[in-house]
Scaffold this active site. Structure first.
Site, PDB file in Angstrom:
ATOM      1  CE  LYS A 280      17.338  15.917 -14.575  1.00  0.00           C
ATOM      2  NZ  LYS A 280      16.546  16.519 -13.551  1.00  0.00           N
TER       3      LYS A 280
ATOM      4  CB  SER B 131      15.773  18.556 -11.196  1.00  0.00           C
ATOM      5  OG  SER B 131      15.955  19.052 -12.497  1.00  0.00           O
TER       6      SER B 131
END
Length: 184
Positions: free
Chosen positions: A80, A39
């Site tokens: 993230k 990711s």
């Protein structure tokens, strides 16, 4: 004999102090984390080992594009990038980031025809995300993975409360050939 006991006591005392210091540092200041999954490609690779600064947001505010670790569930932490801050309206349109209606350069969105994977960002409005907020609430942030087409982030999870943030990370310490500071 008494001297030998004293030496042993000194060694045990030194070891206990060392363990206590290591425990305090790990609990309150720094911790290791391993990147799992794609990711955050190409910035972070699966298996990168990083250090999380757990106290930084006690003394400074989070900034757009900081890489953070947060509790996504009781069993799993995610890594993230911060895109939206409290009080802001976030929108992506045609791979462009808009904060409160104004364009903001997002160097982590790329659509390179020669890339192995596309890093574009599908269009969305903050209102379309879980929670349906018009502005990011105080004490919360919006996060996205750099590999936008393959990331579970605020588009699915909603905004992230600051009290779920473990800390900021920007130091890869392993593997050896990837040792670097990210984004500093």
């Amino acid at each position: 004999m008494a001297k030998q006991k004293s030496e042993w006591f000194d060694w045990i005392k030194a070891l206990l102090i060392a363990f206590a210091l290591a425990f305090i540092i790990r609990m309150f200041f720094f911790a290791p984390i391993v990147v799992e999954g794609p990711s955050m490609l190409p910035t972070l690779e699966d298996g990168d080992q990083m250090i999380v600064n757990k106290f930084i947001y006690q003394i400074t505010e989070p900034k757009r594009f900081d890489i953070v670790v947060f509790h996504a569930s009781a069993q799993q932490d995610y890594i993230k990038r911060i895109i939206g801050l409290p009080g802001e309206h976030v929108e992506y349109e045609n791979n462009s980031l808009y904060i409160d209606g104004a364009p903001v350069e997002d160097p982590f969105t790329r659509t390179d025809q020669n890339a192995l994977y596309e890093q574009g960002t599908n269009d969305f409005l903050l209102e379309d995300l879980p929670g349906g907020y018009e502005r990011i609430p105080e004490g919360q942030i919006l996060v996205l993975g750099d590999n936008r087409m393959n990331s579970t982030d605020s588009r699915m999870l909603g905004v992230v409360p600051m009290d779920e943030i473990v800390g900021k990370t920007n130091l890869i310490y392993w593997p050896f050939d990837r040792i670097q500071l990210i984004g500093e």
